[in-house]
Write an enzyme that holds these catalytic residues in place. Structure first.
Site, short mmCIF file in Angstrom:
data_model
loop_
_atom_site.label_atom_id
_atom_site.label_comp_id
_atom_site.label_asym_id
_atom_site.label_seq_id
_atom_site.Cartn_x
_atom_site.Cartn_y
_atom_site.Cartn_z
N GLU A 1 46.39 35.02 35.84
CA GLU A 1 46.52 35.78 34.60
C GLU A 1 47.86 36.49 34.48
O GLU A 1 48.23 36.97 33.40
CB GLU A 1 45.38 36.81 34.49
CG GLU A 1 45.47 38.02 35.42
CD GLU A 1 44.93 37.76 36.82
OE1 GLU A 1 44.95 36.59 37.25
OE2 GLU A 1 44.51 38.73 37.48
N CYS B 1 41.42 36.20 43.42
CA CYS B 1 41.71 37.20 44.45
C CYS B 1 40.40 37.73 45.05
O CYS B 1 39.68 37.00 45.71
CB CYS B 1 42.59 38.30 43.86
SG CYS B 1 43.31 39.36 45.11
N TYR B 2 40.04 39.00 44.79
CA TYR B 2 38.75 39.52 45.28
C TYR B 2 37.61 38.63 44.79
O TYR B 2 36.63 38.41 45.49
CB TYR B 2 38.54 40.96 44.80
CG TYR B 2 37.33 41.64 45.41
CD1 TYR B 2 37.43 42.32 46.61
CD2 TYR B 2 36.09 41.58 44.78
CE1 TYR B 2 36.32 42.94 47.17
CE2 TYR B 2 34.98 42.19 45.33
CZ TYR B 2 35.10 42.87 46.53
OH TYR B 2 34.00 43.48 47.08
N GLY C 1 40.29 42.85 42.73
CA GLY C 1 39.88 44.24 42.96
C GLY C 1 40.48 44.71 44.28
O GLY C 1 40.84 43.88 45.12
N ASP D 1 44.26 51.92 13.35
CA ASP D 1 42.85 51.61 13.60
C ASP D 1 41.97 51.97 12.41
O ASP D 1 41.17 51.15 11.95
CB ASP D 1 42.36 52.34 14.87
CG ASP D 1 43.24 52.03 16.07
OD1 ASP D 1 43.90 50.98 16.05
OD2 ASP D 1 43.28 52.83 17.02
N HIS E 1 46.90 35.18 41.31
CA HIS E 1 46.51 35.69 39.99
C HIS E 1 47.06 34.80 38.86
O HIS E 1 48.19 35.00 38.42
CB HIS E 1 47.05 37.11 39.81
CG HIS E 1 46.35 38.12 40.67
ND1 HIS E 1 45.20 38.75 40.28
CD2 HIS E 1 46.64 38.57 41.91
CE1 HIS E 1 44.80 39.58 41.24
NE2 HIS E 1 45.66 39.47 42.24
N LYS F 1 44.57 46.58 21.07
CA LYS F 1 45.42 47.10 19.98
C LYS F 1 46.15 45.98 19.22
O LYS F 1 46.19 45.99 17.99
CB LYS F 1 46.44 48.07 20.57
CG LYS F 1 47.20 48.87 19.54
CD LYS F 1 46.34 50.02 19.07
CE LYS F 1 47.00 50.84 18.01
NZ LYS F 1 46.21 52.03 17.70
N GLY G 1 46.63 55.80 10.18
CA GLY G 1 46.94 55.08 11.41
C GLY G 1 46.39 53.66 11.36
O GLY G 1 45.63 53.31 10.46
#
Ligand code: XMP
Length: 529
Positions: free
Chosen positions: A175, A86-87, A59, A231, A173, A374, A229
Site C-alpha cells: 500500500e 506485514c503483521y 501492526g 463537509d 507493504h 476528505k 466549509g
C-alpha cells in the site's frame, strides 16, 4: 454507512497499522469500496456484513506477545480471499500452523524483493523489484499448503500464498508508494483473484447515497448547520439532491468568517442550488459576547457554545423537523474510536454525543459522509456541482478569525484582518494555481496548504509619505502540510512576499508593516491562538 453498503466491499482488519487508512484508500482509489473494521471482529459478524475480500493490515505488535491483537481463525474459512500485509502475514502464519520468529536484524525502508517461482499475487510484476519493509518479526515457517513466493536478503518469507484456499500475504507493504508494484499487486488481488469490478465511482456513490438518504428520511424534514466549509456544503448538496425542499440549511454568520464567505454561501445555496436557507446574522450578538475576552481557549469555548445556542433557536422555530444532517467524515469516526485506544479491537463510535442538544430537543442524525475520506468528500462535491472555491477551500477553524486576532476581538480589528487576509488569499491562490498548472498536483512540493493573515495586539512605528505612523503590523502565515499534524513554513518566492506586503500596506488602512512567520509546526502551531 448510510443506506446499504455497496455489494462489492473489501474489509480491512486493523491491527493498529501505521498504514491502515492507506490500505482502505488504495482500494478505494481502484474504485472498490473498502472499510476499516476492528481486527478482533468475530468472523460471523464480518460475514454478515458481506465482504468480498478481507485484507489484514500491519501492526506494531509481536504475534506472540501477551496482548497481541488477534484474529478469529474462522476468518480464513469464510471462503473469501484474504490478503495479509506485514503483521497480517505473521498472524495468518501463526494462526494456520506456521511459525513466526523474532529476527535479530529488523528491516526498515526499501528492499529488493526476489520472486521465487510462480505466484498469483505477484504475477505481472518483475523478478526483482523494490518493496517497502518495516518489521522486526518475520515468518520462519509457512503453514501447510502455502508456498513461499518471494524473499529479500534478510527475509526468507517476503511473500507466501495458498491459492487453493485463496490466502495471500506479504511481509512488505504494497500500500506504500515506495513499493514499486504495490498498486499492481492490489489490482491483481481485487480484479484477478477476487474477480471484483471497479464500479465504485463518484457518480455511483452519489446515486447510492441519495437513495440511502431518501430511504432514511422518507417525507421527514431535515435541518443542517451550514458553515461554508467543505463537509457541511457537500452534505447540504447531497441531502438537497435527495429530498429537495424537505431540507432547510441554517447558516450562522458570527461575523468572524473571511471576506466574501457569507456571500459565497448565499450565492451557491440560495441562488444556484435553490436550497431553503436561513441566514442568521448573529454578528452583533457575538461581538457583545466577545467584548473584553482575550484568552484563546475562552474565545473558542464561547464561540462554540453560542453557535449551537443560535442554531437550536432557529431549528426549534421550524415545524416538524425530525432529522439533523451533519458532515462527520471517516477520519473523525476512526480518530474517535480505533486510534484513540491504540488502533486495535476498539468499537468504532461516532461523534453523536458531541452535539449539545438542549433539554427536550432531539433530532435523529444523518451523517452521509461518515465513511469518506476528505479528498473523496471533495470529489463528491465536484460531482454534485459545487464550485471549486468551496470544494478546495483550505482548512478554516470553527472560531474563525477570532483566533487570528490576538487579544480582544473588536469590529475595527476584524475589518483590518478581513482585508489583509483577503489579499494574502488572493495572492497565494494565484501562486498555488500557477504551481498546479505546472505540476498537475494540487498539493505539490512548495504549494501552500493553508495561508492567512494574523493580527497581533501591538502597534509599530512607520513612516508613510512624510508622516510618522503608529499603526498595526500584520503577520502572514503560509504553511506546507498534508494533514496539519506537522507543517513547515512555505518557502515563498521573495517577489510573492513582496507583493503581498506592498498590497497590504497600500490597500489596508491602519497597517504599516508586514512580517512573515518562518516557524514550522512543531514547535509552533499553525494558528497563532
Ligand atoms: P494548529 O494551530 O493546532 O492547527 O496547528 C491545526 C489545524 O487545525 C485547525 N484548527 C482548528 N479547527 N477549530 C477548528 O475547527 C479550532 O478551534 C481549530 N484550531 C485550529 C487549523 O486551522 C489547522 O488547519
Amino acid at each position: 454507512m448510510p443506506g446499504k453498503r455497496p455489494s462489492q466491499f473489501v474489509a480491512v482488519l486493523d491491527f493498529g497499522a501505521q498504514y491502515g487508512q492507506l490500505i482502505a484508500r488504495r482500494v478505494r482509489d481502484l474504485h472498490v469500496y473498502s472499510e476499516i473494521v476492528p481486527c478482533d471482529i468475530p468472523a460471523a459478524e464480518l460475514a454478515a456484513m458481506g465482504p468480498c475480500a478481507v485484507i489484514l493490515s500491519g501492526g506494531p505488535a509481536s504475534v506472540y506477545a501477551d496482548d497481541a491483537p488477534d484474529v478469529d481463525p474462522a476468518m480464513f474459512e469464510l471462503g473469501v480471499p484474504v490478503l495479509g500485509f506485514c503483521y497480517g502475514q505473521q498472524i495468518m502464519a501463526a494462526r494456520l500452523g506456521g511459525a513466526v520468529g523474532h529476527t535479530d536484524k529488523g528491516e526498515y525502508g526499501p528492499a529488493t524483493l526476489v520472486r521465487d517461482g510462480a505466484s498469483m499475487l505477484l504475477s505481472d510484476t518483475p523478478q526483482e523489484q523494490t518493496v517497502w519493509m518495516s518489521h522486526r518479526d518475520a515468518v520462519t515457517q509457512v503453514p501447510e499448503g502455502f508456498k513461499v513466493t518471494a524473499h529479500t536478503d534478510t527475509c526468507p518469507v517476503a511473500a507466501m500464498e495458498c491459492p487453493r484456499r485463496r490466502l495471500y500475504a506479504t511481509q512488505f507493504h504494497p500500500e506504500v508508494r515506495h513499493t514499486d508494484y504495490g498498486n499492481k499487486m492490489l489490482e491483481t488481488f481485487l480484479f484477478g483473484i477476487c474477480g471484483l469490478e471497479p464500479t465504485w465511482t463518484m457518480d455511483n456513490v452519489v446515486d447510492d447515497l441519495v437513495d440511502g438518504i431518501r430511504a432514511q428520511v422518507g417525507t421527514g424534514r431535515v435541518i443542517l448547520a451550514l458553515s461554508g466549509g467543505v463537509d457541511s456544503s457537500v452534505v447540504a448538496a447531497l441531502v438537497h439532491r435527495a429530498v429537495g425542499d424537505q431540507l432547510t440549511c441554517v447558516f450562522v454568520d458570527h461575523g468572524m468568517l473571511r471576506k466574501g464567505e457569507p456571500e459565497l454561501v448565499e450565492e451557491v445555496f440560495r441562488h444556484q442550488f435553490d436550497v431553503p436557507l436561513v441566514h442568521v446574522r448573529a454578528q452583533d450578538r457575538y461581538a457583545a459576547m466577545l467584548a473584553g475576552v482575550t484568552d484563546p481557549e475562552e474565545k473558542r469555548r464561547l464561540i462554540g457554545t453560542e453557535f449551537w445556542k443560535v442554531f437550536f433557536e432557529e431549528a426549534t422555530k421550524l415545524d416538524g423537523v425530525r432529522y439533523l444532517a451533519q458532515g462527520t467524515i471517516y477520519p473523525d469516526i476512526i480518530e474517535s474510536g480505533a486510534r484513540k485506544t491504540g488502533g486495535k479491537a476498539s468499537t468504532i463510535k461516532s461523534h453523536h454525543n458531541l452535539i449539545p442538544f438542549p433539554d427536550g430537543v432531539h433530532f435523529d442524525l444523518i451523517e452521509p459522509l461518515d465513511h469518506f475520506f476528505k479528498d473523496e468528500v471533495r470529489a463528491l462535491g465536484v460531482t454534485l456541482g459545487l464550485p471549486e472555491s468551496m470544494v478546495y477551500r483550505q482548512p478554516f477553524p470553527g472560531p474563525g478569525l477570532a483566533i487570528r486576532i490576538i487579544g480582544e476581538v473588536t469590529p475595527e480589528k476584524l475589518a483590518i484582518l478581513k482585508d489583509a487576509d483577503a489579499i494574502v488569499r488572493e495572492e497565494l491562490d494565484a501562486y498555488n494555481a500557477r504551481l498546479f498548472e505546472k505540476t498537475g498536483e494540487r498539493n505539490s512540493e512548495h504549494s501552500c496548504w493553508q495561508y492567512f493573515a494574523v493580527l497581533p495586539d501591538i502597534r509599530s512605528v512607520g513612516v508613510m509619505g512624510d508622516e510618522r505612523t503608529y499603526a498595526r503590523p500584520v503577520i502572514v502565515r503560509a504553511v506546507e502540510s498534508s494533514d496539519a499534524m506537522t507543517a513547515d513554513w512555505a518557502k515563498l518566492p521573495y517577489e510573492v512576499l513582496g507583493r503581498i506586503s506592498s498590497r497590504i500596506v497600500g490597500e489596508v488602512p491602519c497597517v504599516n508593516r508586514v512580517a512573515y512567520d518562518v516557524t514550522p509546526k512543531p514547535p509552533a502551531t499553525i494558528e497563532w491562538e
